[in-house]
Scaffold this motif. Structure first.
Motif, PDB file in Angstrom:
ATOM      1  N   ASP A   1       0.758  -1.030  -0.044  1.00 13.86           N
ATOM      2  CA  ASP A   1       0.072   0.019  -0.050  1.00 13.86           C
ATOM      3  C   ASP A   1       0.608   1.300  -0.198  1.00 13.86           C
ATOM      4  O   ASP A   1       0.313   2.610   0.202  1.00 13.86           O
ATOM      5  N   ASN A   2       2.175   1.158  -0.220  1.00 13.40           N
ATOM      6  CA  ASN A   2       2.921   2.355  -0.265  1.00 13.40           C
ATOM      7  C   ASN A   2       4.418   2.040  -1.011  1.00 13.40           C
ATOM      8  O   ASN A   2       5.463   1.091  -0.497  1.00 13.40           O
ATOM      9  N   ALA A   3       4.277   2.219  -2.203  1.00  9.24           N
ATOM     10  CA  ALA A   3       5.274   1.546  -3.175  1.00  9.24           C
ATOM     11  C   ALA A   3       6.669   2.307  -2.802  1.00  9.24           C
ATOM     12  O   ALA A   3       7.603   1.646  -2.888  1.00  9.24           O
ATOM     13  N   ASP A   4       6.823   3.434  -2.453  1.00  9.47           N
ATOM     14  CA  ASP A   4       8.080   4.322  -2.065  1.00  9.47           C
ATOM     15  C   ASP A   4       8.713   3.155  -1.036  1.00  9.47           C
ATOM     16  O   ASP A   4       9.832   2.992  -0.936  1.00  9.47           O
ATOM     17  N   MET A   5       8.009   2.811  -0.244  1.00 11.75           N
ATOM     18  CA  MET A   5       8.669   1.953   1.077  1.00 11.75           C
ATOM     19  C   MET A   5       8.610   0.517   0.816  1.00 11.75           C
ATOM     20  O   MET A   5       9.515  -0.143   1.400  1.00 11.75           O
ATOM     21  N   GLN A   6       7.524  -0.112  -0.001  1.00  9.46           N
ATOM     22  CA  GLN A   6       7.387  -1.428  -0.284  1.00  9.46           C
ATOM     23  C   GLN A   6       7.897  -2.212  -1.436  1.00  9.46           C
ATOM     24  O   GLN A   6       7.923  -3.230  -1.700  1.00  9.46           O
ATOM     25  N   ALA A   7       7.707  -1.479  -2.415  1.00  4.53           N
ATOM     26  CA  ALA A   7       7.871  -2.012  -3.879  1.00  4.53           C
ATOM     27  C   ALA A   7       9.337  -2.847  -4.138  1.00  4.53           C
ATOM     28  O   ALA A   7       9.032  -4.048  -4.573  1.00  4.53           O
ATOM     29  N   THR A   8      10.357  -2.165  -4.102  1.00  4.82           N
ATOM     30  CA  THR A   8      11.415  -3.089  -4.287  1.00  4.82           C
ATOM     31  C   THR A   8      11.646  -4.200  -3.331  1.00  4.82           C
ATOM     32  O   THR A   8      12.177  -5.171  -3.928  1.00  4.82           O
ATOM     33  N   LYS A   9      11.561  -3.708  -2.010  1.00  3.86           N
ATOM     34  CA  LYS A   9      11.657  -4.711  -1.015  1.00  3.86           C
ATOM     35  C   LYS A   9      10.595  -5.866  -1.294  1.00  3.86           C
ATOM     36  O   LYS A   9      11.010  -7.014  -1.238  1.00  3.86           O
ATOM     37  N   GLY A  10       9.413  -5.609  -1.485  1.00  3.00           N
ATOM     38  CA  GLY A  10       8.485  -6.538  -1.890  1.00  3.00           C
ATOM     39  C   GLY A  10       8.857  -7.429  -3.194  1.00  3.00           C
ATOM     40  O   GLY A  10       8.547  -8.497  -3.232  1.00  3.00           O
ATOM     41  N   LEU A  11       9.085  -6.768  -4.279  1.00  2.00           N
ATOM     42  CA  LEU A  11       9.434  -7.471  -5.437  1.00  2.00           C
ATOM     43  C   LEU A  11      10.683  -8.465  -5.129  1.00  2.00           C
ATOM     44  O   LEU A  11      10.612  -9.625  -5.603  1.00  2.00           O
ATOM     45  N   ARG A  12      11.732  -7.778  -4.396  1.00  2.00           N
ATOM     46  CA  ARG A  12      12.989  -8.761  -3.775  1.00  2.00           C
ATOM     47  C   ARG A  12      12.187 -10.077  -3.073  1.00  2.00           C
ATOM     48  O   ARG A  12      12.797 -11.110  -3.511  1.00  2.00           O
ATOM     49  N   ASN A  13      11.487  -9.931  -2.222  1.00  2.00           N
ATOM     50  CA  ASN A  13      10.955 -10.745  -1.248  1.00  2.00           C
ATOM     51  C   ASN A  13      10.187 -11.808  -2.040  1.00  2.00           C
ATOM     52  O   ASN A  13      10.451 -13.114  -2.156  1.00  2.00           O
TER      53      ASN A  13
END
Length: 142
Positions: free
Chosen positions: A32-44
């Motif tokens: 729900d917050n691309a700036d904080m979660q997108a890169t980390k989420g995609l890596r996860n």
């Protein structure tokens, strides 16, 4: 009678064990917050599939979390990271990316502004709840 009960319980236990053995891991990632979660989420998600490649994964986005699925989106902290190729690679591995239509309405965004890899759901929050309660998905928030 005892023998019948014992046989029935053993049969039920074996059936349950077989069902668990055949069950596929299913996980919903909530962004729900691309700036904080997108890169980390995609890596996860990538790491998750590297270790457990048969896992069924749905990434549900809403609010500012939809931004990384916009066509041409890049990581604001590291502009060398373009999200499109990362999303496409994960989509090729079976990952679904869903965008909340309520967010589209509230932010006046059009569906054609999003990557072709994005799918749409009427409500991101409702979808997350349904995946968890109706379909047995585990919940991860990167």
């Amino acid at each position: 009678m005892y023998r019948t009960l014992k046989t029935t319980l053993i049969a039920l236990g074996l059936a349950a064990a077989c069902t668990l053995a055949l069950a596929q891991d299913k996980v919903v990632y909530h962004i729900d917050n691309a700036d904080m979660q997108a890169t980390k989420g995609l890596r996860n998600v990538r790491n998750h599939l590297d270790v457990a490649p048969d896992t069924k994964i749905v990434v549900v986005t809403h609010a500012e979390g939809v931004d990384f699925l916009l066509e041409g989106a890049k990581d604001k902290k590291n502009p060398n990271i373009e999200y499109g190729p990362l999303v496409s690679a994960l989509k090729a591995r079976g990952v679904r990316f869903e965008v909340c239509e309520i967010t589209l309405k509230n932010r006046n965004l059009k569906k054609d502004a999003f990557s072709l890899d994005a799918e749409f759901t009427p409500s991101g929050v409702v979808r997350i709840g349904q995946l968890q309660t109706r379909e047995g998905y585990g919940y991860i928030k990167p």
